[in-house]
Design a protein around this motif. Structure first.
Motif, short mmCIF file in Angstrom:
data_model
loop_
_atom_site.label_atom_id
_atom_site.label_comp_id
_atom_site.label_asym_id
_atom_site.label_seq_id
_atom_site.Cartn_x
_atom_site.Cartn_y
_atom_site.Cartn_z
N GLU A 96 -22.46 28.78 -23.71
CA GLU A 96 -21.94 27.62 -22.93
C GLU A 96 -21.87 28.04 -21.38
OE1 GLU A 96 -17.99 25.54 -23.51
OE2 GLU A 96 -18.19 24.69 -21.78
N ALA A 97 -21.47 29.27 -20.96
CA ALA A 97 -21.49 29.82 -19.82
C ALA A 97 -23.01 29.97 -19.27
CB ALA A 97 -20.64 30.90 -19.43
N HIS A 123 -28.11 25.58 -15.39
CA HIS A 123 -28.10 24.00 -15.51
C HIS A 123 -29.29 23.74 -16.44
CE1 HIS A 123 -25.95 23.91 -11.70
NE2 HIS A 123 -26.70 24.86 -11.31
N GLU A 132 -25.00 16.67 -20.19
CA GLU A 132 -25.40 16.01 -18.83
C GLU A 132 -25.42 14.41 -18.93
OE1 GLU A 132 -29.03 18.00 -17.43
OE2 GLU A 132 -28.08 19.76 -17.13
N ARG A 188 -24.27 26.53 -18.57
CA ARG A 188 -23.90 25.88 -17.14
C ARG A 188 -24.50 26.80 -15.97
NH1 ARG A 188 -19.59 21.86 -17.80
NH2 ARG A 188 -18.73 22.22 -19.93
N GLN A 189 -24.53 27.93 -16.05
CA GLN A 189 -24.88 28.42 -14.99
C GLN A 189 -26.29 28.20 -14.57
OE1 GLN A 189 -24.93 32.76 -16.32
NE2 GLN A 189 -22.41 32.87 -15.96
N ASN A 232 -16.78 17.80 -24.30
CA ASN A 232 -17.50 19.09 -23.87
C ASN A 232 -18.97 18.91 -24.29
OD1 ASN A 232 -17.44 21.04 -22.25
ND2 ASN A 232 -17.61 22.59 -24.01
N GLU A 241 -20.76 16.36 -22.19
CA GLU A 241 -20.79 16.73 -20.56
C GLU A 241 -22.08 17.91 -20.54
OE1 GLU A 241 -17.26 17.73 -17.53
OE2 GLU A 241 -17.99 19.64 -18.30
N LEU A 242 -21.93 18.90 -21.64
CA LEU A 242 -23.28 19.73 -21.64
C LEU A 242 -24.63 19.09 -21.74
CD1 LEU A 242 -21.59 22.67 -23.76
CD2 LEU A 242 -22.01 23.03 -21.34
#
Ligand code: SF4
Ligand code: SF4
Lengths: 213, 626
Positions: free
Chosen positions: B85-86, B92, B131, B89-90, B125, B128-129
């Motif tokens: 997940e990190a 995009h 988008e 997010r980093q 979550n 959100e991931l």
């Protein structure tokens, strides 16, 4: 003669399987093939397969190996039958009958050869220096952090050869002696980025030179 | 149109995450289609890890049902673990499917399965991931977000986020919905048009057509805005399991799944009517698969997968009418190829132990039984048709056959329970142990071991106990302490409890109303995810989220309803009559039994007449399908 030694290649997505998951996957393929594999006796029978050194996760293999016992003689062409039910990225490329009393793969294999494809090396001078430093040293200690804790390991004795040709790094690795570095650790030491890595062969390194198992 | 595939980007991250094989797809028997060549597509999202999701039969069935249609496509998505997940997010990168590594926003439908309340933060979550805007009214175009699974029987805590809930068994209705998506897309229609037309499909609850109405007991219920939407949405059911689709070329997980064996669904539904049990209500009536069909399905599954175990799946497999015959058949067909049979759910009786012995289910190390309550009084209240004799017959049979470890599941915090009933759990456990020592074969040296799983009862919607509040924190703590005090000194008994805060939160989300959506939003923003995992659960963040919304999960969990009260889930129907559930609740108070309806006597729960269905029991071999 129902005992066979085989060499497998691992490529594509299959290289990301852990060793244990790879074994499970191979055994299920054997079951699908209907080949007469021998099982151990006892309450929880398992297939009589013994593997060579575990393949590192994320690293492809050209000659991963295992020994396999059948309950009865099988046709020479049996690997073809298995290949049709192996997952994409797993293939038998060689198989030969094994003589009685052959030394087990784990006991015999003591050397691995890797080809590591690197991203463009920007600073070749620094890279050459890093290789030299590593090969000249008598000991080279790295720290490995795992879920189980931190460990300090001297990986120098495992490193036999390191040669760069274009973007390919050839790495000869001694097994079974001191701790071996992971490809990512080697990359950190040399300050390079790895695109992909393959274990091209597993060998028996002895007085008569290097032989395939 | 070229389909987007982010495999190269994902691949770059694989050397730096744990268990990379969970993100690669490409499993043996995976169904691969070109997304550009289908008319409608769905990303099936399991809001937990790959290892858990791949053990789930529902996912396999829906995947098979959709992909069996040439013009439709289903791909799988699981919740990424913290390290992946990190990275996403980093960099995009959007959340992706496993088959074609396609961003979720590229699909027409994003479908979640809701298996337990504590996965709701993962649903948010994952959106959100992907988008995607989290709130349904902020998404005006494709894809639509839908949800199914047992938790949708109270959809309200997620009703601000999900566009369409699928109530009941999904394999047929999801095809109807996707065909509608296809039509609407061909006509260049938009989300609103799809929702309007979806009202005509039975079994869909579409929250935007329902208004929120406050009741006098302080909760919010839903009522149709207009005449178009039906006041009550009835569940969908596959009346004939023999005719419904079943995955026979099962996908083989790349990493070992929690239940990594062949899944053979032998029946759906359970007629025992335990009064705490939601599954026993929502999957009614009983539908057993035909014996010969199962034999054939097992044959094909073994050939297509190479699995070493055939798991016989259902709510209570020992109840299957021809269970002995089925097991004999499967053993006869497969033992020569070293394929075993596994029976995951045992009843508490000697018959079940015999079955277990027959399948030699595991090395003789462990068996699990669920008496659920310690005193006979309590077992009568919950209608667990198990007597003390049954319990001793089962455990003694197991010990005398050489099993040395037995797991026992109990609940505390049940309605009408007092401290004596709790103490009875400790007493019963000790007596089982002593009885075991007497019957244990002399040649077995290993000491006996009992492991107790003690769960806190969580009242669930659509059960006879739906009106009852959960016990409070203090009461549950006291009951746990009482057991600890009595059992801790005994070395061969180990006890495991459920975390009380987790149970109360689960209770709040199980029976809460749509106001919980705002709490969820806050909890998610604070970083709550994987709440079902002890190591990730953050009670402090949940506490804050509730406080900021002016709500108290303890109070919601403890809320008791009267018979005439409106309920937050009253617009959803399992087709079991609410009056029958109430009657069961009344019978519970004096411990009156209700017997299993599989044996002929109908208890008039209503489901068969409401759905024009019936219990379907398998016949002995040779009668049909030949
Ligand atoms: S036996 Fe009882 S607890 Fe189990 S599924 Fe049936 S009703 Fe539920
Ligand atoms: S209607 Fe009768 S037979 Fe049907 S599930 Fe209910 S109790 Fe059983």
């Amino acid at each position: 003669m129902n005992k066979w030694r085989l060499s497998l290649s691992l490529s594509g997505k299959m290289v990301y399987l852990s060793h244990l998951d790879l074994l499970a996957s191979f055994e299920r393929a054997l079951r699908r093939s209907g080949l007469p594999v021998s099982y151990s006796s006892g309450f929880n029978p398992h297939m009589l397969i013994s593997w060579g050194p575990a393949h590192p996760v994320g690293v492809g293999g050209d000659n991963e190996c295992c020994d396999l016992v059948f309950t009865e003689p099988v046709d020479q062409q049996w690997p073809q039958k298995l290949n049709t039910v192996l997952p994409d990225g797993m293939r038998i490329n060689k198989a030969r009958p094994l003589e009685d009393g052959a030394v087990s793969l784990m006991a015999a294999i003591n050397y691995a050869q890797y080809i590591i494809e690197l991203e463009n090396i920007v600073n070749t001078v620094a890279f050459d220096a890093a290789i030299e430093r590593l090969l000249d040293a008598d000991s080279y200690v790295i720290e490995r952090i795992s879920p189980k804790g931190r460990k300090r390991l001297d990986i120098r004795s495992a490193i036999d050869t390191l040669k760069l040709d274009d973007n390919l790094l050839y790495f000869g690795c001694r097994l079974g002696g001191g701790p071996t570095p992971k490809i990512s650790e080697l990359a950190d030491i040399l300050g390079v980025t790895v695109c992909s890595a393959r274990r091209t062969g597993l060998f028996i390194d002895g007085n008569n030179g290097r032989m395939l198992p | 149109m070229l389909a987007i595939n982010i495999w190269p980007q994902i691949k770059n991250n694989l050397p730096n995450v744990q268990k990379p094989a969970q993100y690669i797809g490409g499993e043996y028997n995976q169904i691969s289609k070109d997304p550009a060549k289908v008319a409608a597509s769905m990303a099936f999202c399991f809001p937990d890890t790959y290892e858990i999701g791949m053990s789930h039969l529902g996912l396999r069935i829906i995947y098979e049902a959709i992909n069996a249609e040439d013009d439709l496509l289903c791909e799988r998505v699981f919740a990424p673990q913290a390290d992946m997940e990190a990275k996403l997010r980093q960099q995009h990168l959007p959340l992706f499917s496993l088959e074609n590594h396609r961003p979720l926003a590229e699909f027409d439908l994003i479908g979640f399965t809701l298996q337990y309340e504590m996965s709701y933060s993962n649903v948010l979550n994952m959106l959100e991931l992907a988008e995607m805007p989290l709130l349904s009214d902020q998404r005006n175009s494709w894809p639509l977000v839908i949800a199914g699974g047992p938790c949708v029987y109270n959809p309200e805590p997620l009703s601000d986020f999900i566009d369409i809930f699928v109530i009941g068994e999904g394999e047929q209705v999801v095809i109807e919905l996707m065909r509608l998506v296809k039509e609407v897309k061909i006509a260049n229609g938009d989300k609103q048009e799809l929702l309007n037309r979806a009202l005509k499909i039975e079994g869909l609850y579409i929250p935007c057509f329902y208004k929120k109405v406050a009741t006098k007991n302080g909760i919010i219920i839903r009522e149709p805005q207009s005449g178009q939407a039906s006041a009550v949405v009835k569940k969908r059911l596959c009346a004939d399991l023999d005719k419904s689709i079943f995955p026979l070329k099962a996908l083989l997980p790349n990493i070992q799944a929690v239940h990594d064996r062949l899944m053979l669904e032998i029946m759906r539904g359970c007629g025992r009517g335990c009064r705490f049990c939601q599954a026993g209500v929502i999957y009614r009536p009983i539908r057993e698969r035909n014996l010969n069909l199962l034999r054939e399905q097992a044959r094909q599954l073994v050939a297509a997968t190479g699995y070493e175990d055939i798991g016989l799946l259902s709510l209570s497999s020992a109840d299957y009418s021809c269970i002995s015959e089925l097991i004999d058949m499967l053993i006869a067909d497969h033992s020569c190829s070293n394929v075993g049979v596994a029976l995951p759910s045992l009843r508490v009786d000697a018959f079940s132990v015999d079955l277990a012995a027959k399948v030699q289910q595991v090395r003789k190390s462990g068996l699990t039984f669920a008496p659920e309550a310690g005193s006979q009084r309590m077992r009568n209240i919950i209608n667990k048709g198990v007597s003390e004799e049954d319990i001793f017959a089962a455990t003694e049979a197991a010990f005398s056959q050489g099993y040395t470890a037995i797991k026992l599941y109990f609940m505390i915090g049940l309605p009408y329970e007092n401290n004596e009933d709790v103490a009875a759990i400790a007493d019963l456990t000790q007596r089982i142990l002593y009885a075991g020592k007497n019957v244990k074969p002399a040649e077995i040296r290993k000491p006996l071991k009992l492991t107790l799983g003690v769960a806190s009862f969580v009242p669930k919607p659509h059960t006879p106990f739906q009106w009852h509040g959960a016990d409070g924190e203090d009461v549950l703590k006291e009951k746990q302490e009482l057991l600890k005090k009595q059992l801790r000194p005994i070395k061969s008994i180990t006890m495991n409890y459920h975390d009380i805060t987790t149970s109360l939160l689960e209770a709040a989300f199980a029976r809460g109303d749509c106001r919980l959506g705002k709490v969820l939003l806050r909890a998610h923003a604070k970083g709550c995810r994987f709440d079902g995992w002890k190591e990730f659960f953050r009670a402090d963040l949940w506490e804050q989220a509730f406080e900021e919304e002016g709500l108290d999960y303890r109070q919601i969990a403890a809320q008791t309803f009267n018979h005439e009260d409106a309920l937050p889930w009253q617009h959803i129907s399992s087709c079991v009559d609410s009056d029958w559930l109430w009657q069961e609740n009344v019978k519970a108070a004096d411990g009156q039994p209700t017997v299993d309806c599989r044996n002929g006597e109908c208890n008039c729960c209503g489901v068969c007449s409401n759905l024009d269905a019936a219990n379907v029991l398998a016949q002995k071999a040779g009668d049909d399908h030949e």
